[in-house]
Design a protein around this motif. Structure first.
Motif, short mmCIF file in Angstrom:
data_model
loop_
_atom_site.label_atom_id
_atom_site.label_comp_id
_atom_site.label_asym_id
_atom_site.label_seq_id
_atom_site.Cartn_x
_atom_site.Cartn_y
_atom_site.Cartn_z
N ALA A 1 4.79 4.09 -6.95
CA ALA A 1 3.45 4.15 -6.34
C ALA A 1 2.46 3.36 -7.20
N LEU A 2 2.63 3.44 -8.53
CA LEU A 2 1.73 2.72 -9.42
C LEU A 2 1.95 1.20 -9.36
N CYS B 1 4.97 13.29 -5.75
CA CYS B 1 5.12 11.91 -6.23
C CYS B 1 5.39 12.02 -7.73
N PHE B 2 6.67 12.07 -8.09
CA PHE B 2 7.09 12.41 -9.46
C PHE B 2 7.94 11.29 -10.06
N GLY B 3 7.91 11.20 -11.39
CA GLY B 3 8.84 10.34 -12.12
C GLY B 3 8.86 8.92 -11.58
N ILE B 4 10.06 8.46 -11.23
CA ILE B 4 10.20 7.09 -10.75
C ILE B 4 9.47 6.88 -9.42
N GLY B 5 9.29 7.96 -8.65
CA GLY B 5 8.49 7.86 -7.43
C GLY B 5 7.05 7.51 -7.77
N ARG C 1 -3.25 2.72 -3.47
CA ARG C 1 -2.65 4.03 -3.23
C ARG C 1 -3.60 4.86 -2.38
N ILE C 2 -3.11 5.30 -1.22
CA ILE C 2 -3.86 6.25 -0.40
C ILE C 2 -3.03 7.53 -0.39
N ALA C 3 -3.67 8.64 -0.77
CA ALA C 3 -2.92 9.89 -0.90
C ALA C 3 -3.36 10.90 0.15
N ILE D 1 0.85 -1.19 0.00
CA ILE D 1 0.00 0.00 0.00
C ILE D 1 0.88 1.24 0.00
N ALA D 2 0.74 2.08 -1.01
CA ALA D 2 1.50 3.32 -1.04
C ALA D 2 0.73 4.39 -0.26
#
Ligand SMILES: C/C=C/C(=O)SCCNC(=O)CCNC(=O)[C@H](O)C(C)(C)COP(=O)(O)OP(=O)(O)OC[C@H]1O[C@@H](n2cnc3c(N)ncnc32)[C@H](O)[C@@H]1OP(=O)(O)O
Length: 283
Positions: free
Chosen positions: A117-118, A109-113, A123-125, A102-103
């Motif tokens: 996450a994907l 949350c960019f690029g490789i980050g 995903r909980i933001a 679970i992210a």
């Protein structure tokens, strides 16, 4: 903080069946370096093999989840050419863990980050999370399976939009288009994600979760008859299994279930490793 000799780039803590993996370069937005990459892979593999762990939460220390590839490393590659900026770590590891990952996406949350996450199952933001694929604005391409993952989550139109424009997506939009499962107040993020993970750890069968995760990922590339036939076979196994008996007995007795852990040492199984993936046998 972050790169200091006594500060590991990734933290791992295990409590009550939940492993929390924290990207830990907060002074650098948890920018992805080779050292972080190696430590992250080791933490995720360790959590996967630890029978005490039934669910994993991935988050970032400080204000960001991860700003993506570390600016220093990316800059060096841009000037020098071919050298790989990141360790040769497989960037599909969360997909291959038989445990739910679970992210908990805090901040940028960019690029490789974003790609990592994907790769997580859920995903909980936080309500101050912000996303960008970033690649097109850096002259890069959709990396490490992003062009496979993103359309499956948000549809091809939205994926094209996010990849071609690399525009900023705020938490509210991320929730609306299905990029994240849910958005919670920033102050509650880690507690909410941990609580969700703990529910999986205490209420759900590790064996059933591993099988369901395999089914869902594999069936992204199979046809319906194949999916149906596989489910039929898996269901027959499940009917004959101890976990089904325990699931029914605990439910009828109105008591918490006592499901066994996955076997110690159960490792990563890539979804595209057909035989191992369907049988759960060790690679
Ligand atoms: C192979 C891999 C490819 C990729 O991943 S491509 C993607 C690469 N990443 C990026 O292009 C993102 C670049 N960063 C930004 O655009 C912004 O940042 C953000 C929008 C992500 C966040 O903005 P804000 O919330 O205003 O924070 P802040 O003050 O800009 O950043 C916080 C600290 O993090 C450092 N930082 C930002 N990005 C990186 C990076 N990519 N690598 C290392 N450090 C980074 C900054 O400098 C700063 O630090 P200080 O507070 O000391 O000034």
């Amino acid at each position: 903080m972050g790169d200091a000799a006594d500060e590991p780039p990734v933290l791992l803590a295990v409590a009550q069946g939940v492993a929390t993996i924290t990207l830990n370069r907060p002074a650098h937005g948890n920018g992805w370096t080779a050292a972080l990459s190696r430590a992250y892979a080791a933490a995720l593999e360790g959590a996967t093999r630890d029978p005490a762990v039934r669910a994993v939460v991935l988050t970032g220390a400080g204000r960001a989840f991860s700003v993506g590839g570390d600016a220093g490393g990316l800059g060096a590659v841009a000037e020098q050419g071919a050298a790989a900026p990141l360790a040769a770590t497989p960037y599909w590891l969360p997909l291959a863990s038989p445990k739910p990952v679970i992210a908990a996406v805090n901040g940028a949350c960019f690029g490789i980050g974003m790609q990592q996450a994907l790769c997580c199952d859920i995903r909980i933001a936080s309500d101050d999370a912000k996303f960008s694929t970033a690649y097109a604005r850096r002259g890069l391409v959709a990396e490490y399976g992003m062009s496979w993952l993103l359309p499956r989550l948000v549809g091809t139109g939205n994926a094209m939009d996010l990849l071609l424009s690399a525009r900023l997506v705020r938490a509210e939009e991320a929730g609306r288009i299905g990029l994240v499962n849910r958005v919670v107040p920033a102050a509650d993020l880690l507690a909410e994600a941990t609580d969700y993970a703990r529910q999986l750890a205490t209420q759900c069968s590790p064996g059933a979760m591993a099988a369901i995760k395999r089914q869902c990922l594999r069936d992204l590339t199979t046809d319906f008859p194949t999916s149906y036939a596989t489910a039929e076979a898996l269901l027959q196994d499940a009917f004959a299994g101890d976990d089904f008996r325990e699931g029914m007995r605990s439910w009828q007795a109105q008591r918490p279930p006592a499901f066994p852990p996955l076997p110690a040492g159960h490792g990563m199984i890539p979804p595209w490793d057909d035989d191992a993936f369907m049988t759960g046998e060790q690679p």
